[in-house]
Each structure stands twice: as C-alpha cells, then as structure tokens.
Motif scaffolding. Structure first.
Motif, PDB file in Angstrom:
ATOM      1  N   UNK A 157      22.278  66.501  31.723  1.00  8.95           N
ATOM      2  CA  UNK A 157      20.488  67.071  31.768  1.00  8.95           C
ATOM      3  C   UNK A 157      19.766  66.144  32.468  1.00  8.95           C
ATOM      4  N   UNK A 158      19.176  65.611  30.732  1.00  6.30           N
ATOM      5  CA  UNK A 158      18.388  64.701  30.483  1.00  6.30           C
ATOM      6  C   UNK A 158      18.672  63.448  31.595  1.00  6.30           C
ATOM      7  N   UNK A 159      19.529  63.127  31.385  1.00  4.33           N
ATOM      8  CA  UNK A 159      19.752  61.438  31.670  1.00  4.33           C
ATOM      9  C   UNK A 159      20.608  61.521  33.320  1.00  4.33           C
ATOM     10  N   UNK A 160      20.862  62.596  34.150  1.00  2.00           N
ATOM     11  CA  UNK A 160      20.577  62.823  35.438  1.00  2.00           C
ATOM     12  C   UNK A 160      19.485  62.956  36.004  1.00  2.00           C
ATOM     13  N   UNK A 161      18.437  63.908  35.581  1.00  2.00           N
ATOM     14  CA  UNK A 161      16.771  63.947  35.921  1.00  2.00           C
ATOM     15  C   UNK A 161      16.090  62.372  35.936  1.00  2.00           C
ATOM     16  N   UNK A 162      17.001  61.389  34.591  1.00  2.00           N
ATOM     17  CA  UNK A 162      15.791  60.407  34.799  1.00  2.00           C
ATOM     18  C   UNK A 162      16.138  59.479  35.598  1.00  2.00           C
ATOM     19  N   UNK A 163      17.546  59.500  35.926  1.00  2.00           N
ATOM     20  CA  UNK A 163      18.446  58.578  36.507  1.00  2.00           C
ATOM     21  C   UNK A 163      17.834  58.419  38.193  1.00  2.00           C
ATOM     22  N   UNK A 164      18.468  60.158  38.507  1.00  2.00           N
ATOM     23  CA  UNK A 164      17.158  61.107  39.810  1.00  2.00           C
ATOM     24  C   UNK A 164      16.073  60.930  40.212  1.00  2.00           C
ATOM     25  N   UNK A 165      15.020  60.547  38.797  1.00  2.00           N
ATOM     26  CA  UNK A 165      13.015  61.193  38.851  1.00  2.00           C
ATOM     27  C   UNK A 165      12.911  58.814  39.309  1.00  2.00           C
ATOM     28  N   UNK A 166      14.087  58.171  38.842  1.00  2.00           N
ATOM     29  CA  UNK A 166      13.537  56.996  38.682  1.00  2.00           C
ATOM     30  C   UNK A 166      13.575  56.482  39.853  1.00  2.00           C
ATOM     31  N   UNK A 167      15.517  56.585  40.027  1.00  2.00           N
ATOM     32  CA  UNK A 167      15.564  56.195  41.479  1.00  2.00           C
ATOM     33  C   UNK A 167      14.297  57.071  43.240  1.00  2.00           C
ATOM     34  N   UNK A 168      14.571  57.705  43.094  1.00  3.80           N
ATOM     35  CA  UNK A 168      13.354  58.847  43.931  1.00  3.80           C
ATOM     36  C   UNK A 168      11.929  57.841  44.071  1.00  3.80           C
ATOM     37  N   UNK A 169      11.022  57.588  43.012  1.00  7.08           N
ATOM     38  CA  UNK A 169      10.051  57.352  42.796  1.00  7.08           C
ATOM     39  C   UNK A 169      10.424  55.788  42.704  1.00  7.08           C
ATOM     40  N   UNK A 170      11.042  55.360  42.140  1.00  6.59           N
ATOM     41  CA  UNK A 170      11.718  53.817  43.159  1.00  6.59           C
ATOM     42  C   UNK A 170      10.692  53.014  44.868  1.00  6.59           C
ATOM     43  N   UNK A 171      11.871  54.321  45.420  1.00  5.92           N
ATOM     44  CA  UNK A 171      12.571  54.690  46.781  1.00  5.92           C
ATOM     45  C   UNK A 171      11.188  55.429  47.571  1.00  5.92           C
ATOM     46  N   UNK A 172      10.667  56.263  47.127  1.00  4.08           N
ATOM     47  CA  UNK A 172       9.089  56.939  47.526  1.00  4.08           C
ATOM     48  C   UNK A 172       7.839  56.240  48.006  1.00  4.08           C
ATOM     49  N   UNK A 173       7.871  55.243  46.498  1.00  3.59           N
ATOM     50  CA  UNK A 173       6.439  54.137  46.963  1.00  3.59           C
ATOM     51  C   UNK A 173       7.311  52.894  47.092  1.00  3.59           C
ATOM     52  N   UNK A 174       8.237  52.594  47.133  1.00  2.00           N
ATOM     53  CA  UNK A 174       8.591  51.060  47.243  1.00  2.00           C
ATOM     54  C   UNK A 174       7.813  50.021  48.119  1.00  2.00           C
ATOM     55  N   UNK A 175       7.657  51.024  48.994  1.00  4.74           N
ATOM     56  CA  UNK A 175       7.167  50.611  49.926  1.00  4.74           C
ATOM     57  C   UNK A 175       5.304  50.306  49.431  1.00  4.74           C
ATOM     58  N   UNK A 176       4.686  50.844  49.258  1.00  8.14           N
ATOM     59  CA  UNK A 176       3.478  51.191  48.549  1.00  8.14           C
ATOM     60  C   UNK A 176       2.820  50.356  47.411  1.00  8.14           C
ATOM     61  N   UNK A 177       3.840  50.315  46.531  1.00 12.47           N
ATOM     62  CA  UNK A 177       3.943  48.653  45.714  1.00 12.47           C
ATOM     63  C   UNK A 177       4.315  47.536  45.389  1.00 12.47           C
ATOM     64  N   UNK A 178       5.170  47.345  47.093  1.00  9.50           N
ATOM     65  CA  UNK A 178       5.354  46.363  47.371  1.00  9.50           C
ATOM     66  C   UNK A 178       6.679  46.403  46.443  1.00  9.50           C
ATOM     67  N   UNK A 179       8.552  46.345  47.025  1.00 11.89           N
ATOM     68  CA  UNK A 179       9.835  46.305  47.079  1.00 11.89           C
ATOM     69  C   UNK A 179      10.142  45.217  46.431  1.00 11.89           C
ATOM     70  N   UNK A 180       9.509  44.298  45.787  1.00 13.15           N
ATOM     71  CA  UNK A 180       9.783  42.908  44.440  1.00 13.15           C
ATOM     72  C   UNK A 180       9.099  42.904  43.144  1.00 13.15           C
ATOM     73  N   UNK A 181       8.087  44.386  43.043  1.00 11.57           N
ATOM     74  CA  UNK A 181       7.351  44.554  42.383  1.00 11.57           C
ATOM     75  C   UNK A 181       7.940  44.620  41.070  1.00 11.57           C
ATOM     76  N   UNK A 182       7.470  44.543  39.896  1.00 10.16           N
ATOM     77  CA  UNK A 182       8.342  44.959  38.682  1.00 10.16           C
ATOM     78  C   UNK A 182       7.695  46.400  37.853  1.00 10.16           C
ATOM     79  N   UNK A 183       6.744  47.180  39.157  1.00  3.88           N
ATOM     80  CA  UNK A 183       7.336  48.205  38.987  1.00  3.88           C
ATOM     81  C   UNK A 183       8.158  48.818  39.323  1.00  3.88           C
TER      82      UNK A 183
END
Length: 480
Positions: free
Chosen positions: A205-231
């Motif tokens: 449970x912890x691993x799948x939540x961590x993976x999906x949370x990180x992926x969702x944050x990267x996709x949802x905020x990638x345009x605002x943060x910059x797709x090639x940004x370190x974050x």
C-alpha cells in the motif's frame, strides 16, 4: 411473501445507495472546475493556488483506488462502502466550512480518499449483490445515473458559484451522500473474498501510494514547475523507483495487494487498455472543446455549456447502451466498437466548423468515448471472478485516472509547444486527429488479438451470445 420480496428490496436499496454515491462523486468533480475563479476571489489567492483544490482531489483519488478495492475484497465491501461514503460526506462539510486554502485542500484530500474507496467497492457491491443474469444491467444503470452527475456538473457548479456561492456545491453533496450512507447501512449486504485472509499488504500500500502520488504531482504540476526542472524530474524518479519496488514486493508477498496474475488475463488487459485510452480521449476532447468554444468561438461559459449538452446526454446514455450491446457481443468487442466510434468522432471533430455539423459530431464523439470508459467497469467484472471484483475495479480505475491526468498534461504541453508557430485552433485539431488515429488503431489491435485468442481456443467466438453454450467462468477467465 415478505421473505421472498426481501432480497429484491435489498438489491434495489443497494442499487440506489451505490448509484447515489457515484452520482455525488461525479457531480462534485465536474462542478468544481467552474468554481475555481470564485474560490480564488473569496479566499484572496491566485487562480494557480486555487487549482490545488482540484489537484489534491485527483492526487488522493488516484492513489487510493487500488487500496480501496482490495480493502473491500479483504475486510468486507459493506464496511468499506460505508466508511468511504462517510469520509466523502465529512470532507464535503469540511470544504463548505473551510476558512482558507489549507483546510479546503485538506478536506478535498478527505473527499478524494473517500471517493477512492467508494468507487471500486461500489462496482464490487453490485457484482456480488445482483445475480448473474441481471448484474450487467444493474452496473450499466448505475453508471448511467453516475454519468447524469457528469452531465449536470458544469451547470450546477456554474449556477451555484454565480448564485449563492461555491460553498453550496459542497452543501449539496453533504445531505446527498448522507442519504446514500443511510440507505447503504440498511440495504447493502456484506461480501468479501472468502479465500483471502484478513491481512493487508501494508508495505505494498505504501509503495503504490508513494509511486502514484509522485507521478500525479509530477504530471499535474510539471507545466508550472517546468518539465525539465529538478523538482519535476525528482518526482518522476521517485514514481519509477517506488513503482518498481511495488512490483517486486507483489511478486514476493504472501498476500499481495494486487495479484499480478491478473495481467495474464488478456481479455482484462484489453478491456483496461481500451477503457484507459477512451478515458484519455474523453478528458482531452472536453478540454480542447472548452478552449475552442470559448477561446476561438468566443462563447460565454453558459452558451459553451449548452453546446456540451448533446455529448453529455449521450455519455449518460452510454452505460445502459453498453449493457444492451453486451447481451449480443463479447466485452472486448463492445470496447473495440466504442474505440472505433470514439476515434472516428475525434478525427471528424477536428475537421468541422459549422454548427449544424459540429454539435452532432461532438455528440457522436461523446457517445463513443463515454461508452468506452463507462463500459470498461462493467466489462472487467465479466472477465474476472466476483471474489476479486474490488481488486480488478481498483486497478482499472487507477489506470483510468492516472493515464487521464497524463493525457491532459500532454495535451496542455503540446498546445504550449505548437501555438507560437500556428493558430490555437490548428493545434487543437492536430491533437484531436492524433488522438483519433491512436484510439481507432487500438480498437483494431483489440480485435486482432481477440481473433487470435479465438483461434487458439482461449476465448469464445463473437458468434456466441453471452450466456449461450460453454464459456470461461471465474478462475477459467484468468487464463491468458
């Protein structure tokens, strides 16, 4: 006489409870999109900050679908449905009373987690409550009611935001979900996977939540943060690493969160893939149509919403329609047909401009896309054992939501890349054409693979009606 009618009454009550809960979830999600400017103005924050009310909900619901589905299978679907509905209702009240952005986002997370438990368990409740001969019809009708919430969402959200205020969206959700909770408490019978011990793979449970949370944050905020940004890159790296560890864990766990043998069930894989593609197409098409109607055509939000009535109506009808088609066609064939209708509709929509043609083509597109992502939840229940219904539904919904978010982010990034060199409408048309070709090609692949499985004797031919003659059932349906 009372003893004979009681099971029927309980089935009707379970249907009403589930349909009302899903209606609330769909209405809530699609209503809040139009409330973002109102939230921004009232709380004194930027529109970008107010968008976290949507992002937080997507983050929570996407991360907990698999967990919610498996919790229902292991510990009981009735209790999980009640807990999820109660959490969604409490989150609605929290949103309505939130004094600032922080409490509002926290309440939206609670709503998302509650919805993530309700959605897959609702499908499993219907699957295990209704007999086999009426199960598909009940599922189709449930999603038909839920899709009415999808259709009404923009009008309810816009009307309440311009009238008494955006908080009334949540005040509307609270009593409706409380009513669903009360009916479920009285009518929904309990069921679970009797073969599974009452243990949950907490590390999984912890691993799948961590993976999906990180992926969702990267996709949802990638345009605002910059797709090639370190974050952004760091979040993608965390998603990949946690996802890899999850697969390793599930292969070795004695009682895994997701039985990876599920993916050896080729009909299930085909249904999930086709449903995910049509859901991606639905999200992108609605997004592009909104930009086109308001940005290119110059329509007001109210008039643009009126144009959406035709496709929204056909999306609402796609659930019952899928069930009718399922009486004469195999699940994979219905999904392929949906892909063919959706793909041709997306491609055609890019080439029309006159209103007399745009509206019916948009409606045609909505029919195919709605049929694809709606019927996928019904179809998965036909190709897996009822004992694993929650798990199968949770995995499907995770793919639908996660890939849908990726598709929207990709469409937004493609528009940003193309618009300096070409007019916006040309960028919209190019994306629609590409999406249409991909969806049609996927539908063709589904039928080719299915034909091969028929030739190998692994699935029945299309000429057999569902229920006629021998066909794989339960554990046999898990064969590759």
């Amino acid at each position: 006489m009372r003893a004979e009618s009681s099971p029927t009454a309980r089935r009707k009550g379970a249907f009403v409870a589930v349909a009302l809960a899903l209606f609330c979830i769909q209405l809530d999600f699609f209503a809040l999109n139009l409330a973002i400017p109102g939230i921004s103005a009232e709380l004194g924050i930027t529109v970008s900050a107010a968008q976290w009310t949507l992002s937080a909900y997507m983050l929570a619901i996407g991360c907990f679908f698999i967990v919610g589905g498996r919790v229902g299978d292991v510990f009981g679907r009735r209790g999980t449905l009640l807990a999820g509905t109660a959490l969604f209702a409490a989150g609605s009240v929290g949103c309505a009373l939130a004094p600032g952005l922080g409490p509002l986002v926290a309440a939206r997370v609670a709503q998302g987690v509650g919805a993530a438990f309700v959605f897959p368990v609702s499908v499993a409740v219907i699957t295990n409550t209704f007999p086999e001969e009426t199960r598909a019809k009940a599922l189709g009708a449930v999603f038909g009611v839920a899709n009415i919430g999808t259709a009404l969402g923009p009008f309810v959200g816009g009307g309440l935001t311009e009238g008494p205020g955006w908080r009334w969206i949540f005040w509307l959700m609270a009593p409706l979900s409380a009513l669903s909770l009360l009916i479920a408490l009285v009518c929904v019978p309990d069921s679970r996977d009797a073969s599974a011990p009452r243990q949950l793979d907490l590390l999984g449970c912890a691993l799948i939540v961590c993976s999906l949370a990180a992926l969702t944050l990267a996709v949802e905020r990638g345009d605002a943060w910059g797709w090639e940004s370190a974050r952004t890159l760091a979040f993608f790296a965390v998603a990949v690493a946690a996802g890899g560890l999850f697969v390793v864990r599930e292969r070795r766990a004695r009682h895994p969160l997701v039985d990876l043998r599920l993916f050896r069930n080729i009909p299930y894989v085909l249904v999930t893939a086709m449903g995910s593609l049509t859901n991606m197409g639905y999200g992108v098409t609605v997004f592009l149509a909104t930009l086109y109607l308001q940005g290119v055509r110059g329509l007001s939000p109210l008039v643009a919403g009126t144009v959406f009535l035709a496709p929204a109506l056909l999306v609402a009808l796609s659930g019952p329609l899928g069930v009718r088609l399922g009486r004469h066609m195999r699940a994979t064939a219905v999904m392929a047909l949906a892909g063919a209708v959706a793909g041709t509709g997306m491609y055609a929509l890019a080439g029309v401009g006159a209103w007399w043609l745009y509206v019916p083509v948009f409606a045609w597109c909505g029919l195919g896309l709605g049929l694809g992502w709606t019927y996928s939840s019904v179809a998965t229940q036909q190709v897996v054992a009822p004992a694993r219904a929650g798990e199968a539904s949770g995995v499907l919904l995770t793919f639908l939501v996660t890939l849908g978010a990726i598709a929207l982010a990709g469409a937004a990034a493609a528009i940003s890349a193309m618009t300096p060199q070409r007019p916006p409408e040309e960028a919209y048309d190019a994306i629609l054409r590409l999406g249409g070709v991909v969806v049609v090609a996927a539908a063709a692949v589904v039928m080719v693979v299915r034909h091969r499985l028929v030739a190998l004797g692994k699935v029945p031919p299309l000429s057999m009606r569902v229920g006629d003659g021998p066909r794989p059932r339960h554990e046999e349906d898990r064969r590759p």
